[in-house]
Motif scaffolding. Structure first.
Motif, PDB file in Angstrom:
ATOM      1  N   ARG A   1     -40.661 -65.566 -41.981  1.00 47.40           N
ATOM      2  CA  ARG A   1     -40.806 -66.407 -40.794  1.00 47.40           C
ATOM      3  C   ARG A   1     -42.158 -67.105 -40.793  1.00 47.40           C
ATOM      4  O   ARG A   1     -43.171 -66.513 -40.468  1.00 47.40           O
ATOM      5  CB  ARG A   1     -40.717 -65.564 -39.530  1.00 47.40           C
ATOM      6  CG  ARG A   1     -39.399 -65.600 -38.884  1.00 47.40           C
ATOM      7  CD  ARG A   1     -39.464 -64.936 -37.547  1.00 47.40           C
ATOM      8  NE  ARG A   1     -38.141 -64.412 -37.308  1.00 47.40           N
ATOM      9  CZ  ARG A   1     -37.687 -64.077 -36.138  1.00 47.40           C
ATOM     10  NH1 ARG A   1     -38.457 -64.155 -35.094  1.00 47.40           N
ATOM     11  NH2 ARG A   1     -36.469 -63.639 -35.995  1.00 47.40           N
ATOM     12  N   LYS A   2     -42.133 -68.340 -41.161  1.00 51.42           N
ATOM     13  CA  LYS A   2     -43.317 -69.188 -41.080  1.00 51.42           C
ATOM     14  C   LYS A   2     -42.823 -70.527 -40.549  1.00 51.42           C
ATOM     15  O   LYS A   2     -42.096 -71.243 -41.222  1.00 51.42           O
ATOM     16  CB  LYS A   2     -43.962 -69.355 -42.456  1.00 51.42           C
ATOM     17  CG  LYS A   2     -45.231 -70.151 -42.415  1.00 51.42           C
ATOM     18  CD  LYS A   2     -45.906 -70.172 -43.774  1.00 51.42           C
ATOM     19  CE  LYS A   2     -47.174 -70.979 -43.680  1.00 51.42           C
ATOM     20  NZ  LYS A   2     -47.828 -71.112 -44.962  1.00 51.42           N
ATOM     21  N   TRP A   3     -43.156 -70.821 -39.311  1.00 50.10           N
ATOM     22  CA  TRP A   3     -42.624 -72.001 -38.654  1.00 50.10           C
ATOM     23  C   TRP A   3     -43.167 -73.273 -39.286  1.00 50.10           C
ATOM     24  O   TRP A   3     -44.364 -73.412 -39.505  1.00 50.10           O
ATOM     25  CB  TRP A   3     -42.935 -71.976 -37.166  1.00 50.10           C
ATOM     26  CG  TRP A   3     -42.535 -70.693 -36.496  1.00 50.10           C
ATOM     27  CD1 TRP A   3     -43.363 -69.817 -35.856  1.00 50.10           C
ATOM     28  CD2 TRP A   3     -41.227 -70.115 -36.402  1.00 50.10           C
ATOM     29  NE1 TRP A   3     -42.644 -68.749 -35.375  1.00 50.10           N
ATOM     30  CE2 TRP A   3     -41.330 -68.901 -35.695  1.00 50.10           C
ATOM     31  CE3 TRP A   3     -39.972 -70.501 -36.858  1.00 50.10           C
ATOM     32  CZ2 TRP A   3     -40.232 -68.081 -35.419  1.00 50.10           C
ATOM     33  CZ3 TRP A   3     -38.875 -69.690 -36.589  1.00 50.10           C
ATOM     34  CH2 TRP A   3     -39.021 -68.505 -35.879  1.00 50.10           C
ATOM     35  N   ALA A   4     -42.290 -74.196 -39.581  1.00 49.73           N
ATOM     36  CA  ALA A   4     -42.670 -75.490 -40.149  1.00 49.73           C
ATOM     37  C   ALA A   4     -43.355 -76.334 -39.074  1.00 49.73           C
ATOM     38  O   ALA A   4     -43.076 -76.186 -37.886  1.00 49.73           O
ATOM     39  CB  ALA A   4     -41.426 -76.215 -40.669  1.00 49.73           C
ATOM     40  N   PRO A   5     -44.249 -77.244 -39.481  1.00 47.90           N
ATOM     41  CA  PRO A   5     -44.943 -78.072 -38.500  1.00 47.90           C
ATOM     42  C   PRO A   5     -44.056 -79.147 -37.867  1.00 47.90           C
ATOM     43  O   PRO A   5     -44.373 -79.654 -36.806  1.00 47.90           O
ATOM     44  CB  PRO A   5     -46.079 -78.709 -39.292  1.00 47.90           C
ATOM     45  CG  PRO A   5     -45.649 -78.631 -40.712  1.00 47.90           C
ATOM     46  CD  PRO A   5     -44.755 -77.436 -40.827  1.00 47.90           C
ATOM     47  N   LEU A   6     -42.936 -79.481 -38.498  1.00 49.77           N
ATOM     48  CA  LEU A   6     -41.999 -80.458 -37.951  1.00 49.77           C
ATOM     49  C   LEU A   6     -40.586 -79.967 -38.239  1.00 49.77           C
ATOM     50  O   LEU A   6     -40.224 -79.745 -39.397  1.00 49.77           O
ATOM     51  CB  LEU A   6     -42.212 -81.836 -38.585  1.00 49.77           C
ATOM     52  CG  LEU A   6     -41.230 -82.919 -38.158  1.00 49.77           C
ATOM     53  CD1 LEU A   6     -41.413 -83.245 -36.675  1.00 49.77           C
ATOM     54  CD2 LEU A   6     -41.440 -84.165 -39.005  1.00 49.77           C
ATOM     55  N   VAL A   7     -39.792 -79.776 -37.191  1.00 48.97           N
ATOM     56  CA  VAL A   7     -38.446 -79.233 -37.343  1.00 48.97           C
ATOM     57  C   VAL A   7     -37.473 -80.089 -36.537  1.00 48.97           C
ATOM     58  O   VAL A   7     -37.627 -80.223 -35.330  1.00 48.97           O
ATOM     59  CB  VAL A   7     -38.376 -77.770 -36.845  1.00 48.97           C
ATOM     60  CG1 VAL A   7     -36.985 -77.195 -37.035  1.00 48.97           C
ATOM     61  CG2 VAL A   7     -39.415 -76.912 -37.547  1.00 48.97           C
ATOM     62  N   PRO A   8     -36.457 -80.678 -37.189  1.00 49.88           N
ATOM     63  CA  PRO A   8     -35.467 -81.450 -36.434  1.00 49.88           C
ATOM     64  C   PRO A   8     -34.589 -80.525 -35.601  1.00 49.88           C
ATOM     65  O   PRO A   8     -34.255 -79.415 -36.023  1.00 49.88           O
ATOM     66  CB  PRO A   8     -34.648 -82.157 -37.522  1.00 49.88           C
ATOM     67  CG  PRO A   8     -34.816 -81.310 -38.732  1.00 49.88           C
ATOM     68  CD  PRO A   8     -36.177 -80.680 -38.632  1.00 49.88           C
ATOM     69  N   GLU A   9     -34.233 -80.987 -34.407  1.00 49.51           N
ATOM     70  CA  GLU A   9     -33.281 -80.266 -33.567  1.00 49.51           C
ATOM     71  C   GLU A   9     -32.036 -81.133 -33.440  1.00 49.51           C
ATOM     72  O   GLU A   9     -32.107 -82.268 -32.988  1.00 49.51           O
ATOM     73  CB  GLU A   9     -33.856 -79.965 -32.192  1.00 49.51           C
ATOM     74  CG  GLU A   9     -32.902 -79.144 -31.348  1.00 49.51           C
ATOM     75  CD  GLU A   9     -33.554 -78.541 -30.108  1.00 49.51           C
ATOM     76  OE1 GLU A   9     -32.843 -77.882 -29.350  1.00 49.51           O
ATOM     77  OE2 GLU A   9     -34.762 -78.730 -29.907  1.00 49.51           O
TER      78      GLU A   9
END
Length: 85
Positions: free
Chosen positions: A4-12
């Motif tokens: 779990r390492k959150w990306a800096p830009l994630v499409p929803e």
């Protein structure tokens, strides 16, 4: 399970059926479900470094009718190591 390492830009992406959409990304494309809130009809998925969020029927962002073909006006590219796997 993927780290779990959150990306800096994630499409929803808005979908009409969260269960079907999660099944497609998980079972067909090989994504892991990192986080899911059934009460909100929301899921956060990852495959390798690619991450995306799915939300069922969130009316606040809909800019046009929710009818086929979905995904108009967006192009997502997901890099993978082995297409055949």
């Amino acid at each position: 399970m993927t780290e779990r390492k959150w990306a800096p830009l994630v499409p929803e992406l808005i979908c009409t059926n969260l269960e079907v959409s999660v099944g497609f990304y998980r079972d067909i494309l090989g994504f892991d479900v990192l986080y899911q809130r059934e009460e909100d009809r929301f899921a956060y998925l990852q495959r390798g470094r690619a991450q995306l969020m799915l939300q069922e029927g969130f009316e606040g962002w809909i800019t046009g009718p929710m009818e086929r073909p979905f995904g108009r006006g967006i192009n997502l590219e997901i890099e993978i190591r082995d297409i055949h796997a």
